[in-house]
Write a protein that holds these residues in place. Sequence first.
Motif, PDB file in Angstrom:
ATOM      1  N   PHE A 247      -1.148  -0.230 -10.400  1.00  0.00           N
ATOM      2  CA  PHE A 247      -1.830  -1.398 -10.170  1.00  0.00           C
ATOM      3  C   PHE A 247      -2.359  -1.312  -8.563  1.00  0.00           C
ATOM      4  N   VAL A 248      -1.265  -0.724  -7.782  1.00  0.00           N
ATOM      5  CA  VAL A 248      -2.125  -0.584  -6.350  1.00  0.00           C
ATOM      6  C   VAL A 248      -3.287   0.452  -6.250  1.00  0.00           C
ATOM      7  N   VAL A 251      -6.102  -1.544  -7.114  1.00  0.00           N
ATOM      8  CA  VAL A 251      -6.518  -2.572  -5.970  1.00  0.00           C
ATOM      9  C   VAL A 251      -7.447  -1.434  -4.964  1.00  0.00           C
ATOM     10  N   GLU A 255     -11.071  -2.250  -3.997  1.00  0.00           N
ATOM     11  CA  GLU A 255     -11.381  -2.567  -2.690  1.00  0.00           C
ATOM     12  C   GLU A 255     -12.682  -1.640  -2.063  1.00  0.00           C
ATOM     13  N   ASN A 262     -18.313  -0.695   1.668  1.00  0.00           N
ATOM     14  CA  ASN A 262     -16.925  -0.076   1.470  1.00  0.00           C
ATOM     15  C   ASN A 262     -17.120   1.165   0.751  1.00  0.00           C
TER      16      ASN A 262
ATOM     17  N   PRO B 134       1.925 -10.819  -9.153  1.00  0.00           N
ATOM     18  CA  PRO B 134       0.415 -10.674  -9.184  1.00  0.00           C
ATOM     19  C   PRO B 134       0.225  -9.284 -10.122  1.00  0.00           C
ATOM     20  N   GLY B 135      -0.766  -9.143 -11.024  1.00  0.00           N
ATOM     21  CA  GLY B 135      -1.293  -8.083 -11.659  1.00  0.00           C
ATOM     22  C   GLY B 135      -2.651  -8.115 -11.608  1.00  0.00           C
ATOM     23  N   ARG B 136      -3.378  -7.402 -12.795  1.00  0.00           N
ATOM     24  CA  ARG B 136      -4.508  -6.887 -12.818  1.00  0.00           C
ATOM     25  C   ARG B 136      -5.402  -8.250 -12.951  1.00  0.00           C
ATOM     26  N   PHE B 220       2.010  -6.058 -14.713  1.00  0.00           N
ATOM     27  CA  PHE B 220       0.976  -5.919 -14.067  1.00  0.00           C
ATOM     28  C   PHE B 220      -0.419  -5.853 -14.963  1.00  0.00           C
ATOM     29  N   VAL B 245       5.547  -0.771  -4.109  1.00  0.00           N
ATOM     30  CA  VAL B 245       4.473  -0.820  -3.314  1.00  0.00           C
ATOM     31  C   VAL B 245       4.684  -0.837  -1.862  1.00  0.00           C
ATOM     32  N   PRO B 271     -11.868  -2.527   7.249  1.00  0.00           N
ATOM     33  CA  PRO B 271     -11.929  -3.817   6.692  1.00  0.00           C
ATOM     34  C   PRO B 271     -11.737  -3.792   5.085  1.00  0.00           C
ATOM     35  N   THR B 272     -11.847  -2.591   4.546  1.00  0.00           N
ATOM     36  CA  THR B 272     -11.326  -2.399   3.146  1.00  0.00           C
ATOM     37  C   THR B 272      -9.858  -2.252   3.130  1.00  0.00           C
ATOM     38  N   LEU B 273      -9.270  -1.486   3.853  1.00  0.00           N
ATOM     39  CA  LEU B 273      -7.961  -1.413   4.050  1.00  0.00           C
ATOM     40  C   LEU B 273      -6.895  -2.764   4.370  1.00  0.00           C
ATOM     41  N   ASN B 275      -8.094  -5.499   3.519  1.00  0.00           N
ATOM     42  CA  ASN B 275      -8.138  -6.442   2.356  1.00  0.00           C
ATOM     43  C   ASN B 275      -7.186  -6.125   1.233  1.00  0.00           C
ATOM     44  N   PHE B 276      -7.127  -4.738   1.220  1.00  0.00           N
ATOM     45  CA  PHE B 276      -6.024  -4.273   0.274  1.00  0.00           C
ATOM     46  C   PHE B 276      -4.815  -4.580   0.720  1.00  0.00           C
ATOM     47  N   ARG B 279      -4.421  -8.178  -0.358  1.00  0.00           N
ATOM     48  CA  ARG B 279      -4.005  -8.447  -1.448  1.00  0.00           C
ATOM     49  C   ARG B 279      -2.722  -8.301  -2.137  1.00  0.00           C
ATOM     50  N   LEU B 280      -1.979  -7.262  -1.464  1.00  0.00           N
ATOM     51  CA  LEU B 280      -0.592  -7.053  -1.902  1.00  0.00           C
ATOM     52  C   LEU B 280       0.417  -7.433  -1.259  1.00  0.00           C
TER      53      LEU B 280
END
Lengths: 341, 341
Positions: A247-248, A251, A255, A262, B134-136, B220, B245, B271-273, B275-276, B279-280
């Motif tokens: 799952f990670v 993600v 992203e 990106n 949280p999952g897919r 997930f 995680v 920015p991508t990292l 956001n990643f 989310r987690l």
Amino acid sequence: MTLKTIAVDAMGGDFGLDVTIPGALTFLQQQTDAALILVGDETKIRSALTKASASMERITICPASEVVGMDEEPTSALKNKKNSSMRVAINQIKEGQAQAAVSAGNTGALMATARFVLKTIAGIDRPAIAKFLPGRNNHVTLVLDLGANVDCNSTQLLQFAIAGSQQVAALSPENIRPRVGLLNVGTEDIKGNAAVKETHQLLQRSNLNFVGNVEGNAIFTAEVDVLVVDGFTGNAMLKSIEGAVKFVGTVVKEEFTRSWFNKLAAIIALPTLKNFKRRLDPRRFNGAIFLGLRGVVVKSHGGTDATGFCFALQEAYKAIKADSITKIQAGVAQQLTALEE
Amino acid sequence: MTLKTIAVDAMGGDFGLDVTIPGALTFLQQQTDAALILVGDETKIRSALTKASASMERITICPASEVVGMDEEPTSALKNKKNSSMRVAINQIKEGQAQAAVSAGNTGALMATARFVLKTIAGIDRPAIAKFLPGRNNHVTLVLDLGANVDCNSTQLLQFAIAGSQQVAALSPENIRPRVGLLNVGTEDIKGNAAVKETHQLLQRSNLNFVGNVEGNAIFTAEVDVLVVDGFTGNAMLKSIEGAVKFVGTVVKEEFTRSWFNKLAAIIALPTLKNFKRRLDPRRFNGAIFLGLRGVVVKSHGGTDATGFCFALQEAYKAIKADSITKIQAGVAQQLTALEE
């Protein structure tokens, strides 16, 4: 030089020969003192080897006419498939032709067949499925049981601790007193259900390097070398972890593909992202050991590819090289004597 | 407009007022129809509020002279700390002053106190700890029990399924028949230990939308809305997932700081990292519900910060707004009648 010989269930797994043959050939290139007995449909195996332009050096083919289905009932496989590639591969250990067997086939059938053919080590009631899982600082933790025994009493859990401890000590001679942790819902001594509380007391009385109760995250924190858990919980943990890592990964992928910026960042970060992916690649940790048997039996994931299957063969090879069975036998006898005193 | 009122154990958690007060103030800004009763040391609470230049709008202070220690035995807290911030916060529900209570304090003490003060819903023997994970595809799965009950029989597991299903239906009115999965070591009907096999049969006979056995990765894969599991296994899964995680996050960090080139890539991918990471972020999923009680009680992680604590308050707020207790009560009664027929 004595060759270390592994019998391979060449027909097992979701992809059979397409995975086992290339995996076997890579393995033989990596380990020059290893030999393989490829068990299964002789014509098909020969044809796969020819297709791969393989030399027959250190390869023997052992014919077996049947294949155990991935969904076949273990008892039915045991009763009705006496000439299956799985069964014949395990027979090779009993007959002294091989020191280990590796299969990507049906887990339940492999366990039932291995127990029936090889029997357990004296002092071990039931074998456990054990697997090294990666954690912080490149540490690996041997976790057992991962699903062979859905109900475990304290005696069995103690036996898992002993066998797991001996396995780690055999494989890493610099770690002769592996730290053993007992999976629990908290670290306090009084936590857990009845079986776990009893196991805690047995482990405290044992000669093992028992560090106490640990929680599920202990797999990743490098605080123990062996994590003992009943097969129901262990299986749930393993599947949860696999699901979480996948799952990670999803993600990360989502992203890094969300926008053109990106995607650009992903191109620049590609070597880093690749290395990240490689470090968590489940294929590198493929190969679960059936611990407690009088022989090395390794289960490869059914859906793995040639790279993953090669890692399962390496797991078997390491166990042979470390003479782990003899060491577990000696360790179990010694620990059980100590507990009786 | 009737205000939705939550009693806050202001002294609970590893950081007490330093976390609960800023978390509470952020929450009140976000939910304009909510009010809070801050329970604890009045002088300290007032001083923390003044320090934060907070208006007293929608805030009541309720004095409580004692604090339950994070390592205190639940039974001792229940017996000897009748004026603890935790106990007084829960009392607010019973006395009709609040519709929910939130605490970051000692889990065992909070559960024991909540059960003692509020009692369980008719037809529910023991409450469970439930949490959305949280999952897919942005799906969340309600997993229960996460550790309140280390031994569960099939009746309890069935009750968890009913309560969990009603909770999800109450919170997401578009999903009136939440899919319920039973955690097992395989998807086949005959898998599992005795309690799980019995539960499988009870669930099949129930009116719930039971989709069958699922494995640990189901959290997930978005295949179920409610995942039923005994508290021992559920706790091990939760801790394993949190550990996995965190570990993956460490690997990402290690890889992006390995060389100057990787560090450069990290700046571009920042920015991508971020956001990643967002989310987690475990803080976004903070707040475990004690399901099966005659009142909404939410447990915040003890080590969370103000952002995390605010999410726990939101969890309680959503449950009040959805009138989940009434719906669980009705659902349990209906399901139990159906099973008796």
